[in-house]
Scaffold this motif. Sequence first.
Motif, mmCIF file in Angstrom:
data_model
loop_
_atom_site.group_PDB
_atom_site.id
_atom_site.type_symbol
_atom_site.label_atom_id
_atom_site.label_comp_id
_atom_site.label_asym_id
_atom_site.label_seq_id
_atom_site.Cartn_x
_atom_site.Cartn_y
_atom_site.Cartn_z
ATOM 1 N N GLN B 55 0.677 -1.282 0.104
ATOM 2 C CA GLN B 55 0.003 0.072 -0.016
ATOM 3 C C GLN B 55 1.067 1.213 0.128
ATOM 4 O O GLN B 55 1.937 1.206 0.576
ATOM 5 C CB GLN B 55 -1.031 0.106 1.261
ATOM 6 N N ASN B 56 0.388 2.407 -0.550
ATOM 7 C CA ASN B 56 1.176 3.607 -0.707
ATOM 8 C C ASN B 56 0.119 4.619 -0.627
ATOM 9 O O ASN B 56 -0.507 4.747 -1.963
ATOM 10 C CB ASN B 56 2.082 3.735 -2.054
ATOM 11 N N GLY B 57 -0.461 5.121 0.434
ATOM 12 C CA GLY B 57 -1.416 6.157 0.321
ATOM 13 C C GLY B 57 -2.637 5.631 -0.219
ATOM 14 O O GLY B 57 -3.144 4.792 0.452
ATOM 15 N N ARG B 58 -3.135 6.285 -1.053
ATOM 16 C CA ARG B 58 -4.504 5.840 -1.619
ATOM 17 C C ARG B 58 -4.404 4.603 -2.531
ATOM 18 O O ARG B 58 -5.608 4.129 -3.043
ATOM 19 C CB ARG B 58 -5.171 7.179 -2.386
ATOM 20 N N LEU B 59 -3.569 4.239 -2.893
ATOM 21 C CA LEU B 59 -3.256 3.150 -3.855
ATOM 22 C C LEU B 59 -2.874 1.896 -3.163
ATOM 23 O O LEU B 59 -1.922 2.157 -2.137
ATOM 24 C CB LEU B 59 -1.866 3.498 -4.781
ATOM 25 N N SER B 60 -3.292 0.767 -3.515
ATOM 26 C CA SER B 60 -2.491 -0.450 -3.122
ATOM 27 C C SER B 60 -2.564 -1.414 -4.073
ATOM 28 O O SER B 60 -3.358 -1.448 -5.300
ATOM 29 C CB SER B 60 -3.529 -0.943 -1.902
ATOM 30 N N ALA B 61 -1.696 -2.650 -4.073
ATOM 31 C CA ALA B 61 -1.868 -3.550 -5.093
ATOM 32 C C ALA B 61 -1.591 -5.003 -4.414
ATOM 33 O O ALA B 61 -1.127 -5.068 -3.246
ATOM 34 C CB ALA B 61 -0.507 -3.337 -6.251
ATOM 35 N N THR B 62 -2.326 -6.015 -4.992
ATOM 36 C CA THR B 62 -2.358 -7.198 -4.503
ATOM 37 C C THR B 62 -1.846 -8.129 -5.811
ATOM 38 O O THR B 62 -2.299 -8.102 -6.929
ATOM 39 C CB THR B 62 -3.463 -7.754 -3.998
ATOM 40 N N THR B 63 -0.931 -9.118 -5.708
ATOM 41 C CA THR B 63 -0.337 -10.314 -6.519
ATOM 42 C C THR B 63 -0.674 -11.567 -5.955
ATOM 43 O O THR B 63 -0.165 -11.781 -4.929
ATOM 44 C CB THR B 63 1.056 -9.725 -7.238
ATOM 45 N N VAL B 64 -1.395 -12.341 -6.754
ATOM 46 C CA VAL B 64 -1.437 -13.586 -6.373
ATOM 47 C C VAL B 64 -0.827 -14.534 -7.541
ATOM 48 O O VAL B 64 -1.508 -14.968 -8.405
ATOM 49 C CB VAL B 64 -2.945 -13.946 -6.502
ATOM 50 N N ALA B 65 0.220 -14.649 -7.233
ATOM 51 C CA ALA B 65 1.385 -15.330 -8.146
ATOM 52 C C ALA B 65 0.674 -16.644 -8.407
ATOM 53 O O ALA B 65 0.829 -17.135 -9.736
ATOM 54 C CB ALA B 65 2.610 -15.274 -7.704
ATOM 55 N N THR B 66 0.373 -17.558 -7.512
ATOM 56 C CA THR B 66 0.008 -18.912 -7.805
ATOM 57 C C THR B 66 -1.302 -18.804 -8.880
ATOM 58 O O THR B 66 -1.563 -20.009 -9.505
ATOM 59 C CB THR B 66 -0.451 -19.470 -6.639
ATOM 60 N N GLU B 67 -2.129 -17.773 -8.947
ATOM 61 C CA GLU B 67 -3.394 -17.679 -9.626
ATOM 62 C C GLU B 67 -3.268 -16.739 -10.882
ATOM 63 O O GLU B 67 -3.940 -16.391 -11.597
ATOM 64 C CB GLU B 67 -4.714 -17.273 -8.892
ATOM 65 N N ARG B 68 -2.086 -16.189 -11.050
ATOM 66 C CA ARG B 68 -1.493 -15.466 -12.258
ATOM 67 C C ARG B 68 -2.213 -14.302 -12.578
ATOM 68 O O ARG B 68 -2.871 -14.007 -13.493
ATOM 69 C CB ARG B 68 -1.371 -16.203 -13.402
ATOM 70 N N TYR B 69 -2.469 -13.182 -11.313
ATOM 71 C CA TYR B 69 -2.923 -12.244 -11.506
ATOM 72 C C TYR B 69 -2.626 -11.019 -10.467
ATOM 73 O O TYR B 69 -2.300 -11.541 -9.512
ATOM 74 C CB TYR B 69 -4.490 -11.986 -11.529
ATOM 75 N N SER B 70 -2.782 -9.939 -10.836
ATOM 76 C CA SER B 70 -2.514 -8.853 -9.811
ATOM 77 C C SER B 70 -3.725 -7.669 -9.941
ATOM 78 O O SER B 70 -4.351 -7.333 -10.959
ATOM 79 C CB SER B 70 -1.276 -7.964 -10.203
ATOM 80 N N LEU B 71 -3.824 -6.931 -9.017
ATOM 81 C CA LEU B 71 -5.071 -6.055 -8.767
ATOM 82 C C LEU B 71 -4.358 -4.851 -8.262
ATOM 83 O O LEU B 71 -3.614 -4.681 -7.339
ATOM 84 C CB LEU B 71 -6.258 -6.491 -7.967
ATOM 85 N N LEU B 72 -4.730 -3.743 -9.044
ATOM 86 C CA LEU B 72 -4.487 -2.422 -8.344
ATOM 87 C C LEU B 72 -5.610 -1.529 -7.867
ATOM 88 O O LEU B 72 -6.537 -1.439 -8.777
ATOM 89 C CB LEU B 72 -3.745 -1.598 -9.634
ATOM 90 N N TYR B 73 -5.519 -1.120 -6.692
ATOM 91 C CA TYR B 73 -6.809 -0.500 -6.089
ATOM 92 C C TYR B 73 -6.508 0.928 -6.066
ATOM 93 O O TYR B 73 -5.625 1.308 -5.557
ATOM 94 C CB TYR B 73 -7.016 -1.061 -4.609
ATOM 95 N N ILE B 74 -7.503 1.797 -6.288
ATOM 96 C CA ILE B 74 -7.321 3.411 -6.218
ATOM 97 C C ILE B 74 -8.572 3.594 -5.499
ATOM 98 O O ILE B 74 -9.733 3.661 -5.827
ATOM 99 C CB ILE B 74 -7.421 3.870 -7.675
ATOM 100 N N SER B 75 -8.191 4.307 -4.238
ATOM 101 C CA SER B 75 -9.628 4.870 -3.430
ATOM 102 C C SER B 75 -9.558 6.189 -3.532
ATOM 103 O O SER B 75 -8.544 6.902 -3.825
ATOM 104 C CB SER B 75 -9.319 4.260 -2.033
ATOM 105 N N SER B 76 -10.636 6.817 -3.330
ATOM 106 C CA SER B 76 -10.973 8.279 -3.198
ATOM 107 C C SER B 76 -10.536 8.982 -4.320
ATOM 108 O O SER B 76 -9.554 9.923 -4.520
ATOM 109 C CB SER B 76 -10.584 8.773 -2.076
ATOM 110 N N SER B 77 -10.478 8.629 -5.782
ATOM 111 C CA SER B 77 -9.998 8.982 -6.944
ATOM 112 C C SER B 77 -9.947 10.530 -6.901
ATOM 113 O O SER B 77 -10.801 11.311 -6.428
ATOM 114 C CB SER B 77 -10.629 8.483 -8.240
#
Lengths: 116, 111
Positions: B55-77
């Motif tokens: 997490q970095n401020g309003r942004l966070s990211a999650t990578t699930v390597a075993t399932e081969r995907y990553s998500l980027l979350y942006i809050s309060s754009s």
Amino acid sequence: NAGVTQTPKFRILKIGQSMTLQCAQDMNHNYMYWYRQDPGMGLKLIYYSVGAGITDKGEVPNGYNVSRSTTEDFPLRLELAAPSQTSVYFCASRTGLSELYNSPLHFGNGTRLTVT
Amino acid sequence: GIQVEQSPPDLILQEGANSTLRCNFSDSVNNLQWFHQNPWGQLINLFYIPSGTKQNGRLSATTVATERYSLLYISSSQTTDSGVYFCAVKGTGGGADGLTFGKGTHLIIQP
């Protein structure tokens, strides 16, 4: 600490002309890369280097040449410019120390090249 | 080589909204980065995240390597979040060094 510096920022070339895009980094990074970005697309790897004196081809090397005589500099040469080389060119670098093998890329601000 | 797919390709939101950007990749990776390309064309490092959550401020990211995907979350754009978000990966297989980029998600935040 300037990071990755690219020059020039903009350039217009005529078909058949040659030019060199300059890239320099002051982070003592071993690995350096050249990418191109066409409109509405992601970046594609042209050439890369894992250290001074060592270069290798990426996905789209045709029409380009590189050299790496020092750790800091990685110039990209276009010998006979073609309209298909109109693009934005990005240089990047990362440390390649063994304990940091999977290290993040740092990008320059790009050179916008138009060939007409 | 490794394939990278990002979704959605375009996203238009009002200021203050939250969003989730997705990156799917076709093989195991040992490097994954999220970048923001601002309207001036600069590529800004957001996260280096081959696995786990950051997490970095309003942004966070999650990578699930075993399932081969990553998500980027942006809050309060905010309007300054507008631009193109790229996911880029390096597969664990052989071949050229360097990252393979997706085509990006074009985000527009309206005031």
